[in-house]
Design a protein around this motif. Structure first.
Motif, PDB file in Angstrom:
ATOM      1  N   LEU A  60     103.421 -12.830  63.829  1.00 30.82           N
ATOM      2  CA  LEU A  60     102.844 -12.098  64.997  1.00 30.82           C
ATOM      3  C   LEU A  60     103.277 -13.029  65.808  1.00 30.82           C
ATOM      4  CD1 LEU A  60      99.815 -10.703  63.217  1.00 30.82           C
ATOM      5  CD2 LEU A  60     101.251  -9.559  65.221  1.00 30.82           C
ATOM      6  N   ALA A  61     103.277 -14.348  65.432  1.00 29.31           N
ATOM      7  CA  ALA A  61     103.551 -15.873  66.511  1.00 29.31           C
ATOM      8  C   ALA A  61     104.648 -16.074  67.254  1.00 29.31           C
ATOM      9  CB  ALA A  61     102.491 -16.592  65.980  1.00 29.31           C
ATOM     10  N   SER A  62     105.431 -15.385  66.364  1.00 27.78           N
ATOM     11  CA  SER A  62     106.753 -15.999  66.599  1.00 27.78           C
ATOM     12  C   SER A  62     107.631 -15.422  68.542  1.00 27.78           C
ATOM     13  CB  SER A  62     107.518 -15.578  65.906  1.00 27.78           C
ATOM     14  OG  SER A  62     108.639 -15.400  66.143  1.00 27.78           O
ATOM     15  N   PRO A  63     107.952 -16.001  69.614  1.00 27.10           N
ATOM     16  CA  PRO A  63     108.131 -15.311  70.988  1.00 27.10           C
ATOM     17  C   PRO A  63     109.687 -14.766  70.740  1.00 27.10           C
ATOM     18  CG  PRO A  63     108.011 -17.876  70.763  1.00 27.10           C
ATOM     19  CD  PRO A  63     107.738 -17.727  68.892  1.00 27.10           C
ATOM     20  N   GLU A  64     110.712 -15.536  69.993  1.00 31.35           N
ATOM     21  CA  GLU A  64     111.971 -15.218  69.089  1.00 31.35           C
ATOM     22  C   GLU A  64     111.593 -13.309  68.449  1.00 31.35           C
ATOM     23  OE1 GLU A  64     112.047 -19.234  69.548  1.00 31.35           O
ATOM     24  OE2 GLU A  64     111.354 -17.976  68.071  1.00 31.35           O
ATOM     25  N   ILE A  65     111.208 -13.543  67.850  1.00 32.31           N
ATOM     26  CA  ILE A  65     110.574 -12.266  66.978  1.00 32.31           C
ATOM     27  C   ILE A  65     109.872 -10.909  68.383  1.00 32.31           C
ATOM     28  CG2 ILE A  65     108.644 -10.563  65.407  1.00 32.31           C
ATOM     29  CD1 ILE A  65     111.337 -11.874  63.763  1.00 32.31           C
ATOM     30  N   ARG A  66     108.993 -11.524  69.064  1.00 31.51           N
ATOM     31  CA  ARG A  66     107.960 -10.828  69.474  1.00 31.51           C
ATOM     32  C   ARG A  66     108.913 -10.413  71.265  1.00 31.51           C
ATOM     33  NH1 ARG A  66     102.665 -10.791  69.633  1.00 31.51           N
ATOM     34  NH2 ARG A  66     102.750  -8.982  70.446  1.00 31.51           N
ATOM     35  N   MET A  67     110.475 -10.969  71.085  1.00 29.06           N
ATOM     36  CA  MET A  67     110.618 -10.478  72.635  1.00 29.06           C
ATOM     37  C   MET A  67     112.853 -10.283  72.592  1.00 29.06           C
ATOM     38  SD  MET A  67     111.248  -9.255  75.921  1.00 29.06           S
ATOM     39  CE  MET A  67     109.188  -9.088  76.050  1.00 29.06           C
ATOM     40  N   PRO A  68     112.886  -9.722  71.711  1.00 29.61           N
ATOM     41  CA  PRO A  68     114.162 -10.106  71.188  1.00 29.61           C
ATOM     42  C   PRO A  68     115.380  -9.555  72.723  1.00 29.61           C
ATOM     43  CG  PRO A  68     113.217  -8.161  70.392  1.00 29.61           C
ATOM     44  CD  PRO A  68     112.092  -8.787  70.920  1.00 29.61           C
ATOM     45  N   GLY A  69     116.883  -9.482  71.983  1.00 25.77           N
ATOM     46  CA  GLY A  69     117.545  -9.756  73.362  1.00 25.77           C
ATOM     47  C   GLY A  69     117.221  -8.258  73.954  1.00 25.77           C
ATOM     48  N   PRO A  70     117.786  -7.823  74.979  1.00 31.42           N
ATOM     49  CA  PRO A  70     117.907  -6.721  76.082  1.00 31.42           C
ATOM     50  C   PRO A  70     118.368  -5.581  75.052  1.00 31.42           C
ATOM     51  CG  PRO A  70     119.357  -8.444  77.055  1.00 31.42           C
ATOM     52  CD  PRO A  70     119.129  -8.851  75.673  1.00 31.42           C
ATOM     53  N   LEU A  71     119.571  -5.325  74.259  1.00 28.42           N
ATOM     54  CA  LEU A  71     120.029  -4.773  74.058  1.00 28.42           C
ATOM     55  C   LEU A  71     119.178  -4.371  72.378  1.00 28.42           C
ATOM     56  CD1 LEU A  71     123.814  -5.581  73.980  1.00 28.42           C
ATOM     57  CD2 LEU A  71     123.425  -2.875  74.703  1.00 28.42           C
ATOM     58  N   TYR A  72     119.269  -5.627  71.856  1.00 35.21           N
ATOM     59  CA  TYR A  72     117.899  -5.120  70.434  1.00 35.21           C
ATOM     60  C   TYR A  72     117.065  -3.822  70.759  1.00 35.21           C
ATOM     61  CZ  TYR A  72     115.924  -6.126  66.077  1.00 35.21           C
ATOM     62  OH  TYR A  72     114.949  -5.367  65.502  1.00 35.21           O
ATOM     63  N   ARG A  73     116.057  -4.204  72.554  1.00 33.80           N
ATOM     64  CA  ARG A  73     115.087  -4.307  72.661  1.00 33.80           C
ATOM     65  C   ARG A  73     115.297  -2.061  73.288  1.00 33.80           C
ATOM     66  NH1 ARG A  73     114.518  -8.999  75.447  1.00 33.80           N
ATOM     67  NH2 ARG A  73     115.070  -7.888  77.388  1.00 33.80           N
ATOM     68  N   ILE A  74     116.392  -2.794  73.592  1.00 32.73           N
ATOM     69  CA  ILE A  74     116.448  -0.704  74.357  1.00 32.73           C
ATOM     70  C   ILE A  74     116.353  -0.096  72.476  1.00 32.73           C
ATOM     71  CG2 ILE A  74     118.443   0.658  74.334  1.00 32.73           C
ATOM     72  CD1 ILE A  74     119.893  -1.423  75.950  1.00 32.73           C
ATOM     73  N   PHE A  75     116.805  -0.387  71.603  1.00 33.32           N
ATOM     74  CA  PHE A  75     116.137   0.169  70.459  1.00 33.32           C
ATOM     75  C   PHE A  75     115.000   0.239  69.539  1.00 33.32           C
ATOM     76  CE2 PHE A  75     120.696   0.774  71.038  1.00 33.32           C
ATOM     77  CZ  PHE A  75     121.413   1.834  70.783  1.00 33.32           C
ATOM     78  N   ALA A  76     114.349  -1.400  69.769  1.00 32.88           N
ATOM     79  CA  ALA A  76     113.072  -1.978  68.720  1.00 32.88           C
ATOM     80  C   ALA A  76     112.273  -0.836  69.063  1.00 32.88           C
ATOM     81  CB  ALA A  76     113.629  -2.808  69.290  1.00 32.88           C
ATOM     82  N   TRP A  77     111.735  -0.583  70.412  1.00 28.21           N
ATOM     83  CA  TRP A  77     110.454   0.151  71.288  1.00 28.21           C
ATOM     84  C   TRP A  77     110.673   1.755  71.102  1.00 28.21           C
ATOM     85  CZ3 TRP A  77     106.114  -2.475  71.656  1.00 28.21           C
ATOM     86  CH2 TRP A  77     106.418  -4.613  71.410  1.00 28.21           C
ATOM     87  N   SER A  78     111.503   2.305  70.236  1.00 30.30           N
ATOM     88  CA  SER A  78     111.336   2.877  70.709  1.00 30.30           C
ATOM     89  C   SER A  78     111.526   4.449  69.294  1.00 30.30           C
ATOM     90  CB  SER A  78     112.672   4.014  71.189  1.00 30.30           C
ATOM     91  OG  SER A  78     114.126   3.701  70.348  1.00 30.30           O
ATOM     92  N   ASP A  79     111.001   4.861  68.973  1.00 33.53           N
ATOM     93  CA  ASP A  79     111.095   6.056  67.924  1.00 33.53           C
ATOM     94  C   ASP A  79     112.341   5.638  67.069  1.00 33.53           C
ATOM     95  OD1 ASP A  79     107.863   6.279  68.697  1.00 33.53           O
ATOM     96  OD2 ASP A  79     108.861   8.574  68.499  1.00 33.53           O
ATOM     97  N   ALA A  80     112.086   5.270  65.671  1.00 32.21           N
ATOM     98  CA  ALA A  80     113.204   4.764  64.724  1.00 32.21           C
ATOM     99  C   ALA A  80     114.422   4.247  65.324  1.00 32.21           C
ATOM    100  CB  ALA A  80     113.310   6.706  64.245  1.00 32.21           C
ATOM    101  N   GLY A  81     114.349   3.363  66.728  1.00 35.94           N
ATOM    102  CA  GLY A  81     115.638   2.771  67.027  1.00 35.94           C
ATOM    103  C   GLY A  81     115.287   1.258  66.334  1.00 35.94           C
ATOM    104  N   GLY A  82     114.838   0.896  65.480  1.00 36.21           N
ATOM    105  CA  GLY A  82     115.081  -0.109  64.574  1.00 36.21           C
ATOM    106  C   GLY A  82     116.631   0.651  63.465  1.00 36.21           C
ATOM    107  N   HIS A  83     115.651   1.989  63.553  1.00 34.67           N
ATOM    108  CA  HIS A  83     116.649   2.783  61.893  1.00 34.67           C
ATOM    109  C   HIS A  83     117.721   2.928  62.323  1.00 34.67           C
ATOM    110  CE1 HIS A  83     114.217   2.003  58.733  1.00 34.67           C
ATOM    111  NE2 HIS A  83     113.662   3.317  58.900  1.00 34.67           N
ATOM    112  N   LEU A  84     118.153   3.230  63.743  1.00 29.12           N
ATOM    113  CA  LEU A  84     119.216   3.749  65.114  1.00 29.12           C
ATOM    114  C   LEU A  84     120.211   2.348  64.443  1.00 29.12           C
ATOM    115  CD1 LEU A  84     118.224   5.074  67.612  1.00 29.12           C
ATOM    116  CD2 LEU A  84     119.868   6.359  66.714  1.00 29.12           C
TER     117      LEU A  84
END
Length: 308
Positions: A177-201
């Motif tokens: 929860l305190a890690s800025p790298e965990i909270r704000m990954p790269g732009p391609l990762y963010r496309i999927f990470a913040w959507s439903d089941a995006g991590g599993h995609l």
């Protein structure tokens, strides 16, 4: 497949822990292990694993689990609907209303259950059926570390999960929860990470990398159909197609032939962002496991001193 980071990193005396980890010979194998296990967890327990399949749910889960295990240790207030809302705002994860909806959903699907009599009104605890999935998530990260450095953390965890999980969850949760790298990954990762089941995609694409096939500037996967991928993750085809189109528009993925009739490739940049996100987690697991083992060792030494 040649290790991505053999081409990008050279171990220097001043190299950071993350650089050393990612430059390890077995790092790509560890990333494959994680992705394959995340996909297998979805198949075995889709409801429970869904809480780790998007960035927002995952962070809310970490905040709630950290609160639960810490409260259980010291007898303080546990997790309730009101507490989830407070944690979401405190850690800047979501609005209170989003957190309340998350709480209502995990209660509806019995991933959490009302706490035993004597607890504070409205408090919940993880359902017994959810604990093996939770333990498996922590264990596979320890196994990935072991894959890299030949350790035996996962074996030690597996031998005493009831003792180690309550110690490991808060130590890891605070750091995540305190890690800025965990909270704000790269732009391609963010496309999927913040959507439903995006991590599993992303997990399914990385798990499907064909290590024996070459793809200039990237990695060829065994995934061909967006429709099949959407069905596998219980997502709409329109939603999945939009995410793929966003990633394709910035060079993150594509098809090695006719669209929909050939294999999907992911770029080296996409793989790097995914691998780096996992590496930051692994560093946190490494530090937290060492911390709780050090704490346990100190307690044992103190007990021995009392009886000597």
């Amino acid at each position: 497949m040649t290790s991505m980071l053999e081409r990008r990193f050279r171990l220097l005396p001043e190299a950071s822990g993350i650089d050393r980890l990612m430059a390890a010979e077995a790092f790509d194998d560890a990333i494959g292990l994680l992705a394959q296990n995340f996909v297998a967890s979805h198949v075995a327990a889709p409801r429970s694993s869904a809480q780790f399949a998007s960035q927002q749910r995952w962070l809310l889960s970490q905040a709630a689990l950290t609160r639960h295990f810490r409260a259980a240790e010291v007898g303080g207030p546990g997790v309730s609907r009101r507490v989830i809302g407070h944690l979401a705002v405190q850690h800047n994860i979501s609005s209170r209303n989003t957190a309340y909806a998350f709480f209502d959903e995990i209660l509806k699907y019995r991933l959490v259950l009302p706490a035993l009599e004597g607890s504070r009104a409205g408090e919940v605890v993880p359902a017994p059926e959810a604990l093996p999935v939770l333990g498996g998530w922590y264990e596979v990260h320890l196994a990935a570390l072991d894959c890299i450095d030949g350790g035996d953390r996962s074996i030690r965890f597996r031998s005493a999960p009831e003792r180690l999980l309550p110690l490991l969850v808060p130590a890891i949760g605070d750091r995540l929860l305190a890690s800025p790298e965990i909270r704000m990954p790269g732009p391609l990762y963010r496309i999927f990470a913040w959507s439903d089941a995006g991590g599993h995609l992303m997990d399914r694409l990385v798990a499907g990398i064909d290590r024996h096939a070459s793809q200039p500037g990237g990695y060829l996967t065994d995934v061909r159909s967006i429709t099949h991928l959407a069905d596998f993750l219980a997502l709409s085809r329109a939603h999945t197609s939009r995410k793929f189109a966003e990633a394709e528009s910035i060079g993150g993925l594509g098809w090695n032939g006719r669209r929909g009739r050939s294999r999907i490739w992911i770029s080296e940049g996409f793989y790097t962002e995914y691998a780096m996100a996992q590496a930051h987690k692994l560093i946190i697991f490494q530090e937290a496991f060492a911390e709780i083992e050090g704490r346990a060792s100190k307690m044992n030494d103190e007990d021995c001193a009392v009886f000597s």
